[in-house]
Structure formats: structure tokens, C-alpha cells
Design a protein around this motif. Structure first.
Motif, mmCIF file in Angstrom:
data_model
loop_
_atom_site.group_PDB
_atom_site.id
_atom_site.type_symbol
_atom_site.label_atom_id
_atom_site.label_comp_id
_atom_site.label_asym_id
_atom_site.label_seq_id
_atom_site.Cartn_x
_atom_site.Cartn_y
_atom_site.Cartn_z
ATOM 1 N N THR A 68 9.057 -4.871 18.650
ATOM 2 C CA THR A 68 9.173 -6.048 17.793
ATOM 3 C C THR A 68 7.803 -6.621 17.450
ATOM 4 O OG1 THR A 68 11.298 -6.552 18.850
ATOM 5 C CG2 THR A 68 10.294 -8.285 17.528
ATOM 6 N N VAL A 69 6.905 -6.689 18.435
ATOM 7 C CA VAL A 69 5.565 -7.220 18.173
ATOM 8 C C VAL A 69 4.801 -6.306 17.227
ATOM 9 C CG1 VAL A 69 3.327 -7.710 19.227
ATOM 10 C CG2 VAL A 69 5.408 -8.534 20.313
ATOM 11 N N PHE A 70 4.880 -4.988 17.455
ATOM 12 C CA PHE A 70 4.181 -4.059 16.562
ATOM 13 C C PHE A 70 4.771 -4.123 15.162
ATOM 14 C CE2 PHE A 70 3.513 0.330 14.856
ATOM 15 C CZ PHE A 70 2.133 0.239 14.729
ATOM 16 N N ALA A 71 6.101 -4.251 15.075
ATOM 17 C CA ALA A 71 6.729 -4.399 13.768
ATOM 18 C C ALA A 71 6.223 -5.664 13.072
ATOM 19 C CB ALA A 71 8.247 -4.441 13.916
ATOM 20 N N ALA A 72 6.086 -6.760 13.833
ATOM 21 C CA ALA A 72 5.586 -8.002 13.250
ATOM 22 C C ALA A 72 4.171 -7.827 12.709
ATOM 23 C CB ALA A 72 5.625 -9.121 14.285
ATOM 24 N N VAL A 73 3.325 -7.099 13.445
ATOM 25 C CA VAL A 73 1.948 -6.857 12.997
ATOM 26 C C VAL A 73 1.933 -6.051 11.705
ATOM 27 C CG1 VAL A 73 -0.240 -5.739 13.573
ATOM 28 C CG2 VAL A 73 0.979 -7.061 15.308
ATOM 29 N N MET A 74 2.738 -4.985 11.659
ATOM 30 C CA MET A 74 2.779 -4.150 10.459
ATOM 31 C C MET A 74 3.370 -4.895 9.262
ATOM 32 S SD MET A 74 1.474 -1.100 11.006
ATOM 33 C CE MET A 74 0.204 -1.975 11.902
ATOM 34 N N ILE A 75 4.423 -5.665 9.520
ATOM 35 C CA ILE A 75 5.068 -6.412 8.430
ATOM 36 C C ILE A 75 4.117 -7.453 7.859
ATOM 37 C CG2 ILE A 75 6.902 -8.059 7.885
ATOM 38 C CD1 ILE A 75 8.595 -6.562 10.031
ATOM 39 N N THR A 76 3.443 -8.191 8.736
ATOM 40 C CA THR A 76 2.568 -9.267 8.264
ATOM 41 C C THR A 76 1.272 -8.736 7.661
ATOM 42 O OG1 THR A 76 1.715 -9.490 10.531
ATOM 43 C CG2 THR A 76 3.476 -10.982 9.862
ATOM 44 N N CYS A 77 0.599 -7.830 8.367
ATOM 45 C CA CYS A 77 -0.737 -7.376 7.932
ATOM 46 C C CYS A 77 -0.695 -6.402 6.764
ATOM 47 C CB CYS A 77 -1.481 -6.736 9.108
ATOM 48 S SG CYS A 77 -1.887 -7.880 10.434
ATOM 49 N N ASN A 78 0.433 -5.731 6.574
ATOM 50 C CA ASN A 78 0.532 -4.792 5.459
ATOM 51 C C ASN A 78 1.606 -5.203 4.452
ATOM 52 O OD1 ASN A 78 -1.451 -2.776 6.175
ATOM 53 N ND2 ASN A 78 -0.120 -2.215 7.868
ATOM 54 N N GLY A 79 2.815 -5.517 4.949
ATOM 55 C CA GLY A 79 3.887 -5.875 4.034
ATOM 56 C C GLY A 79 3.634 -7.191 3.318
ATOM 57 N N GLY A 112 -3.666 -4.508 -2.831
ATOM 58 C CA GLY A 112 -2.292 -4.813 -2.489
ATOM 59 C C GLY A 112 -1.449 -3.557 -2.379
ATOM 60 N N GLY A 113 -1.637 -2.629 -3.318
ATOM 61 C CA GLY A 113 -0.892 -1.376 -3.280
ATOM 62 C C GLY A 113 -1.205 -0.544 -2.060
ATOM 63 N N VAL A 114 -2.478 -0.528 -1.637
ATOM 64 C CA VAL A 114 -2.859 0.248 -0.445
ATOM 65 C C VAL A 114 -2.140 -0.290 0.794
ATOM 66 C CG1 VAL A 114 -4.779 0.771 1.117
ATOM 67 C CG2 VAL A 114 -5.084 0.988 -1.353
ATOM 68 N N HIS A 115 -2.128 -1.608 0.956
ATOM 69 C CA HIS A 115 -1.441 -2.199 2.110
ATOM 70 C C HIS A 115 0.060 -1.899 2.073
ATOM 71 C CE1 HIS A 115 -4.541 -4.540 4.193
ATOM 72 N NE2 HIS A 115 -5.090 -4.710 3.013
ATOM 73 N N LEU A 116 0.650 -1.959 0.895
ATOM 74 C CA LEU A 116 2.082 -1.691 0.785
ATOM 75 C C LEU A 116 2.400 -0.224 1.087
ATOM 76 C CD1 LEU A 116 3.048 -3.843 -2.335
ATOM 77 C CD2 LEU A 116 3.631 -4.268 0.067
ATOM 78 N N VAL A 117 1.513 0.685 0.718
ATOM 79 C CA VAL A 117 1.728 2.108 1.039
ATOM 80 C C VAL A 117 1.652 2.320 2.553
ATOM 81 C CG1 VAL A 117 0.694 4.411 0.870
ATOM 82 C CG2 VAL A 117 1.005 3.028 -1.189
ATOM 83 N N ILE A 118 0.712 1.649 3.224
ATOM 84 C CA ILE A 118 0.639 1.761 4.693
ATOM 85 C C ILE A 118 1.922 1.210 5.312
ATOM 86 C CG2 ILE A 118 -0.597 0.992 6.763
ATOM 87 C CD1 ILE A 118 -3.133 0.854 5.075
ATOM 88 N N PHE A 119 2.420 0.103 4.776
ATOM 89 C CA PHE A 119 3.664 -0.457 5.292
ATOM 90 C C PHE A 119 4.835 0.498 5.063
ATOM 91 C CE2 PHE A 119 7.388 -3.353 4.502
ATOM 92 C CZ PHE A 119 7.598 -3.672 5.831
#
Length: 366
Positions: free
Chosen positions: A101-112, A349-356
């Protein structure tokens, strides 16, 4: 007629949080039939929208960066309560729930969230501008907290498996609290101007002129309703989690996807609030919400879970796998390159969304 419709549109934000809490009281701890799950999902969506509305009222009253801090901390505190409750109920199968859950939160916030806000702001206004000093400080804190809490357990040898020993977990918990406390002090007291929105010329915007400032009474009511809405969001998310787990298992996906879905539900209010700020060209507010949520998720979850291990008997797996560590490293590197110029185009923005998107794909198909 128009006045009446506006009145109804305002009233529903007061009614839905109360309805959500009442429904939560009637459904807590029970197996829900399909029709009730649909009702819970609809009320959950309404509670999310109500939470965003009341968070914006409070934020407008107290100003930035306090406004985004209120929403980030409120959501995270209740998210922590949800994680601990699910761990207490789940036994050994929930040993990785806090990590996932914490890792998901990091990925969602920092990339999504970051990627979506940069894309929306740059497409709407030509360029997304923000304060590199404040955003860089937030990113450095997130990266340090994530490494201390989620990467080091994979390599420590005091205890078998990707787990901390008791003393290591205590150190990680204290370090998380100290770093988060230092950041909040920096954000709200000593260098508050680093976290305020800026104009295209780099001038700090210390006032919000999009609406009249609500009164103290209105802000107080909204703060209370925000708390009710968030309790409803997290509690109802827990209520539908068995259905989510059944769906995940039926689809043959890993159990860690449950943590991803729960994190997506819990962070939905912040996502909507951040995108609204980006549309108004207040990108710094969006980044405060995103990175502040990531920071609070780690800085408050790890100490709470460490405390919960006193009475939880199962293992606590915090260490990330190799694929997750690569995604985290890529996120930190790309985020650093995004932050340094203090402005971003749709490409960033697109780069972060692709990582997400890559994170979601690898979570579903590891």
C-alpha cells in the motif's frame, strides 16, 4: 430554478458524508451482497467528491501550504488506520499489505498525480511552472523515507527475509517521524514561501483570488465534514475490499493488486483536488498535495505499523522486490530531472504517466 439547483448542489456535500458514515456503521464487519456493494460504491464515490469540496474550502480559508497539508495528513491518518485494521484481520497473508500500500501510494502520487497535473497544466497554460526549491526538498524527503523504509529491509541480514529486526524497525520509525516533522516545519514556518504557487515570472502568489474567502464558521464545518467524508471513504473502501479480493483472485492477479486498488481509492480525493489546482495554474499546490501525500504515507504508516507489531503476531515484510526497486529508482531519477528546471512541458507529464502505467502493468503481470 437555477438558484435552487445551486442550493441542492451545495447541500449534497453536507449530506453525503453523514450518509457515508451511517452506511459504514450498518455495513462494518459484515458480508455484503451484490446490491449493497453497488450502493456502497456509489456512496463511496459521492464521499470522495464531498471530501474534495470540503478540503478546498478549508484550504482556501487557511491558505497554502497549510491547505494541502490538511488534506494530505487527514487522508494518511485514516489510511494508516485502514492498513493496521486489515493487517489485524488478515493474518500472514497481510504481511506485505503495508509495503504494497505504501509503495502504491508513492507510485500513484509521484508518477500518477504528478504526471497528470503536469500534463493538464502544461496543455492548458502552455507550461507548468512551480517552485524548484520547495518541490526539490519534498522529493528529497520522499526518496530518503522510501529508501530507509522500503529498500533497506531487502538487504539487511539481522533477520531472515526482507524484514527489519526490532531495533531496525524502531530506528526506521523514529527516522520517519523526525524527517516528516522537519519537513512540515520547513514547509509551514521557516520557508513557507518555497511551497507557494508562483507566476510565470517567478513571483510568489500569497493569495488566492478565485473566490471569496470562507468564514471561520464555514471552514470549521467543512473541516468536520471533511473528517466524516474521509472516514466514510476509507471505511467503505475496507467494506468492499473482500469483493475486490475475490475479483483479484478470480482474475488470477497477485494479491498485492489489492493494496494498489485500495491506495487508488483512498488517494482519489487528493487526485481530484490536485488536478483542479493544476487547471487553475496552481501547479505548486498540486505538487504539495502529491509529494506531501507520499511523504505522509511513509512517515506516518511506518511508525504506526511498527507500534502495531507489539500486538500483531504475523510477519511484517517491508522490503521491495527487484522490479519494484528499479521502478522506485527510475521514479527518483526522472522526478529529479523534472524538478530542477522549475517548469515542465507535456513531455515530462507524459514520462511520469508512462512510468505509472508500467507500474500498474507489472503489478498485474509481475
Amino acid at each position: 430554478m437555477i438558484v435552487r439547483l445551486r442550493s441542492l448542489a451545495t447541500q449534497w456535500t453536507f449530506v453525503v458524508p453523514v450518509v457515508a458514515v451511517v452506511l459504514l456503521a450498518f455495513t462494518w464487519g459484515r458480508d455484503l451482497p451484490g446490491a449493497v456493494v453497488v450502493l456502497v460504491t456509489l456512496v463511496l464515490a459521492g464521499a470522495v467528491l464531498a471530501a474534495v469540496h470540503h478540503a478546498e474550502v478549508v484550504a482556501h480559508r487557511v491558505g497554502e501550504p497549510f491547505g494541502s497539508l490538511v488534506l494530505a495528513v487527514a487522508v494518511t491518518i485514516i489510511e494508516v488506520a485502514l492498513i493496521v485494521a486489515l493487517m489485524a484481520d488478515g493474518g500472514d497473508k497481510s504481511s506485505t499489505l503495508a509495503r504494497d500500500t505504501v509503495f502504491a501510494a508513492v507510485m500513484i502520487t509521484c508518477n500518477g498525480i504528478v504526471g497528470l497535473c503536469l500534463l493538464v497544466a502544461s496543455l492548458r497554460h502552455g507550461l507548468a511552472v512551480f517552485n524548484a526549491e520547495g518541490t526539490g526538498a519534498a522529493l528529497a524527503t520522499v526518496a530518503t523515507l522510501a529508501t530507509l523504509s522500503l529498500v533497506f529491509p531487502t538487504f539487511t541480514t539481522s533477520k531472515p527475509g526482507p524484514e527489519f529486526s526490532s531495533s531496525q524497525l524502531t530506528f526506521a520509525a523514529l527516522a520517519s517521524l523526525i524527517l516528516y516533522g522537519l519537513f512540515v516545519t520547513t514547509q509551514t514556518v521557516r520557508h513557507r514561501d518555497y511551497f507557494l504557487p508562483i507566476t510565470r515570472q517567478g513571483e510568489v502568489i500569497d493569495a488566492d483570488d478565485h473566490a471569496d474567502t470562507p468564514s471561520g464558521r464555514e471552514a470549521g464545518i467543512s473541516l468536520g465534514l471533511l473528517g466524516l467524508a474521509l472516514v466514510g471513504v476509507v471505511g467503505l473502501a475496507k467494506g468492499v475490499s473482500p469483493t475486490i479480493e475475490s475479483g483479484v483472485e478470480a482474475a488470477g492477479m497477485p494479491h498485492s493488486v489489492v493494496g494498489v486498488i485500495i491506495a487508488l481509492l483512498v488517494l482519489l480525493p487528493e487526485t481530484i483536488a490536485a488536478v483542479r489546482s493544476a487547471r487553475r495554474d496552481r501547479v505548486q499546490t498540486s505538487l504539495n498535495l502529491a509529494l506531501g501525500s507520499a511523504m505522509a504515507s511513509i512517515g506516518l504508516t511506518i511508525p504506526a505499523v511498527a507500534l502495531a507489531t507489539i500486538w500483531l503476531s504475523g510477519p511484517l515484510v517491508l522490503g521491495l522486490g527487484s522490479t519494484q526497486m528499479v521502478l522506485l529508482a527510475l521514479t527518483v531519477v526522472v522526478s529529479s530531472l523534472t524538478v530542477v528546471p522549475g517548469r515542465a512541458t507535456p513531455l515530462q507529464g507524459g514520462v511520469h504517466l508512462v512510468i505509472f502505467a508500467a507500474y500498474l502493468e507489472l503489478a498485474i503481470n509481475p
